[in-house]
Write an enzyme that holds these catalytic residues in place. Sequence first.
Site, PDB file in Angstrom:
ATOM      1  N   SER A 198      28.709  44.525  21.710  1.00  0.00           N
ATOM      2  CA  SER A 198      28.845  45.180  22.846  1.00  0.00           C
ATOM      3  C   SER A 198      29.894  44.239  23.622  1.00  0.00           C
ATOM      4  CB  SER A 198      27.445  45.249  23.533  1.00  0.00           C
ATOM      5  OG  SER A 198      27.514  45.903  24.594  1.00  0.00           O
ATOM      6  N   HIS A 199      29.402  43.963  24.869  1.00  0.00           N
ATOM      7  CA  HIS A 199      30.066  43.095  25.972  1.00  0.00           C
ATOM      8  C   HIS A 199      30.227  41.638  25.475  1.00  0.00           C
ATOM      9  CE1 HIS A 199      25.897  42.716  26.476  1.00  0.00           C
ATOM     10  NE2 HIS A 199      26.132  41.670  27.511  1.00  0.00           N
ATOM     11  N   ASP A 254      33.136  48.756  28.020  1.00  0.00           N
ATOM     12  CA  ASP A 254      32.941  47.483  27.389  1.00  0.00           C
ATOM     13  C   ASP A 254      33.269  47.487  25.910  1.00  0.00           C
ATOM     14  OD1 ASP A 254      30.987  49.165  26.504  1.00  0.00           O
ATOM     15  OD2 ASP A 254      29.344  47.428  26.140  1.00  0.00           O
ATOM     16  N   ASP A 305      31.827  48.233  23.044  1.00  0.00           N
ATOM     17  CA  ASP A 305      31.560  49.302  22.095  1.00  0.00           C
ATOM     18  C   ASP A 305      31.660  50.468  23.050  1.00  0.00           C
ATOM     19  OD1 ASP A 305      29.297  48.525  23.456  1.00  0.00           O
ATOM     20  OD2 ASP A 305      28.177  49.229  22.202  1.00  0.00           O
ATOM     21  N   ASP A 363      30.065  51.645  25.664  1.00  0.00           N
ATOM     22  CA  ASP A 363      28.543  52.266  26.109  1.00  0.00           C
ATOM     23  C   ASP A 363      28.429  52.116  27.521  1.00  0.00           C
ATOM     24  OD1 ASP A 363      27.909  49.818  25.436  1.00  0.00           O
ATOM     25  OD2 ASP A 363      26.006  50.351  24.312  1.00  0.00           O
ATOM     26  N   ARG A 364      28.993  51.075  28.235  1.00  0.00           N
ATOM     27  CA  ARG A 364      29.014  50.613  29.465  1.00  0.00           C
ATOM     28  C   ARG A 364      29.994  51.204  30.121  1.00  0.00           C
ATOM     29  NH1 ARG A 364      26.562  44.786  30.214  1.00  0.00           N
ATOM     30  NH2 ARG A 364      25.085  44.842  28.582  1.00  0.00           N
ATOM     31  N   LYS A 385      24.047  55.291  25.750  1.00  0.00           N
ATOM     32  CA  LYS A 385      24.588  55.177  27.179  1.00  0.00           C
ATOM     33  C   LYS A 385      26.198  55.484  26.741  1.00  0.00           C
ATOM     34  CE  LYS A 385      24.612  50.124  27.680  1.00  0.00           C
ATOM     35  NZ  LYS A 385      23.717  49.517  26.970  1.00  0.00           N
TER      36      LYS A 385
HETATM   37  C1  G16 Z   1      22.195  46.481  25.924  1.00  0.00           C
HETATM   38  C2  G16 Z   1      21.004  47.395  25.989  1.00  0.00           C
HETATM   39  C3  G16 Z   1      20.720  47.947  27.229  1.00  0.00           C
HETATM   40  C4  G16 Z   1      20.425  46.648  28.061  1.00  0.00           C
HETATM   41  C5  G16 Z   1      21.388  45.710  27.971  1.00  0.00           C
HETATM   42  C6  G16 Z   1      21.170  44.568  28.744  1.00  0.00           C
HETATM   43  O1  G16 Z   1      23.309  47.018  26.308  1.00  0.00           O
HETATM   44  O2  G16 Z   1      21.545  48.663  25.293  1.00  0.00           O
HETATM   45  O3  G16 Z   1      19.572  48.941  27.406  1.00  0.00           O
HETATM   46  O4  G16 Z   1      20.216  47.071  29.491  1.00  0.00           O
HETATM   47  O5  G16 Z   1      21.752  45.298  26.591  1.00  0.00           O
HETATM   48  O6  G16 Z   1      20.087  43.744  28.000  1.00  0.00           O
HETATM   49  P1  G16 Z   1      19.380  42.410  28.350  1.00  0.00           P
HETATM   50  O7  G16 Z   1      19.293  42.196  29.843  1.00  0.00           O
HETATM   51  O8  G16 Z   1      18.309  42.190  27.521  1.00  0.00           O
HETATM   52  O9  G16 Z   1      20.542  41.470  27.935  1.00  0.00           O
HETATM   53  P2  G16 Z   1      24.551  46.748  25.367  1.00  0.00           P
HETATM   54  O10 G16 Z   1      25.536  47.385  26.199  1.00  0.00           O
HETATM   55  O11 G16 Z   1      24.652  45.088  25.390  1.00  0.00           O
HETATM   56  O12 G16 Z   1      24.319  47.266  24.135  1.00  0.00           O
END
Ligand code: G16
Length: 545
Positions: A113-114, A278, A280, A282-283, A377
């Site tokens: 992801s990010h 981000d 991937d 989704d954000r 997302k």
């Molecule tokens: C993931 C999850 C989200 C979550 C975020 C932050 O996002 O899919 O549901 O809100 O991580 O999670 P945490 O607070 O546990 O770090 P992504 O975009 O990283 O896949």
Amino acid sequence: MSPHEIAITPFDGQKPGTSGLRKKVMVFRQPGYLEAFVQSVFDTQADLRGGTLVLGGDGRFFNRQAIQVILRMAAANGIARALVGRAGILSTPAASAVIRRHGAQGGLVLSASHNPGGPDGDFGIKFNIGNGGPAPESVTEAIYRRTTQIERYRVFDHHDLDLDHVSLQHINGMAVEVIDPVDDYAALQETLFDFEAIRALIRRPDFRFRFDAMHAVTGPYAKRLLVEMLGAPADAVINAEPKEDFGGHHPDPNPAHAEALYRETVLEARLDFAAASDGDGDRNMILGRGIAVSPSDSLAVLAANATLVPGYAKGLAGVARSMPTSRAADAVAAGLGIASFETPTGWKFFGNLLDAGRITLCGEESYGTSSAHVREKDGLWAVLFWLNLLAVKPGETVASLLTTHWRRFGRHYYSRHDYEAVDAGIAAAALQRLRDALPSLPGNRIGGLVVTTADDFAYTDPIDQSISTGQGLRVVCGEQARVIARLSGTGTEGATVRLYFELFEADPARQRDDVQARIAPLVDFAEHMTGLRAASGRRGPDVIT
Ligand code: G16
């Protein structure tokens, strides 16, 4: 030809976090590490045998090698067909769309992801189920249990496939279809939004907008949708070439990591609309001239205005937000007379509600918003939604949409403070201090506010009644305020402590843009209760969103 069975011993710590298994690239590159996790997925997900698997990732370092390995293993594990994004690319929401559209039994999405990429960065793998969404906890638990017992993995000897051309290839009996990574996704978006209206908005000479793909996966998606289909000038999409190391940056669309875009749009007020996505895809981060949209507010504004957009013209079944996300969406749901739900952090918790038709929109404070069109997302979806609203509300700006919204529903001031790479023991002790104090907090005051409840959030899924405990510490002052503390489940270094602050202001005359000053008493309270700064020697958070 029969597959090879390669003996391995279990690796520690292959437990999926908030969103799949995320580790440093060097951890994933240990011989057998990726294989152990993938074999555990195949061993526990029986319906993949003879079925279709979707495979792709955000293009980060190790993406291509991992895909070749997984394909050879998928064939050896009896999967009949694999759909792979060209060049190994599939954004997370696109993977969800492909799984759903092609009736696949599941998918493996390769992304952290990010989190930063490159040889010293992070890698990740996530299993999505047949509804297109992240596997629920029951499935990730079964996969994890299997990783602790795994003794061998199955693989065929086979040369690397050509992933760079749309094609049909085979590994023994398994068909490998290399597909265009954007087609299904773009076709889906076209069914939801008024492309003609958005086209007219984008072509207006006085409408200045920019999308920052942050050298990550959304480049090809944004170019297709915004430039080719909606007529934006080519330079409206920046950093559009996916790079294995995201150009050395942190592909996290927030004011800290999309700093230049934030400065130009919010501080210098030179663009009418700007957005970023981000690693991937989704954000999303949404900015307007002189104003940043808090992700919690974004969900609320989209919900309040949804019927203006063709895909949601019939209204919403309900909305859901993760627990730390502000209650702005609840206020909209109450106003519209629809249901609202509060789930733990993690997109996987929305899946059942979406499948059951109980909600149409959902979102999180962590820059994630989406709807029932996929089970992830969806960054560009949110961008198109905002563009569609601006297009059908002539004379409105991002800022005016927000102020109108706050006047009607009140304003939920909101901010998240992250302390990254904190020593795990110090972080755990800080949270434990607050946890221990929870029972004694109701009745106490934070500034002028009275604590009404304080607990460790537990969730019972309304559809399958499954229970998830330990989902974050929350101190609530009625409808007025909340302070929430939890450990991130996505970091790969030490512990990341997230502190979330929410303060409600109903009076439009007092709704000024002074978030950090407003929440200062809540911030002091959090430090008083956790002692985090004192114990970690930090002067303040690493990232404020
Ligand atoms: C993931 C999850 C989200 C979550 C975020 C932050 O996002 O899919 O549901 O809100 O991580 O999670 P945490 O607070 O546990 O770090 P992504 O975009 O990283 O896949």
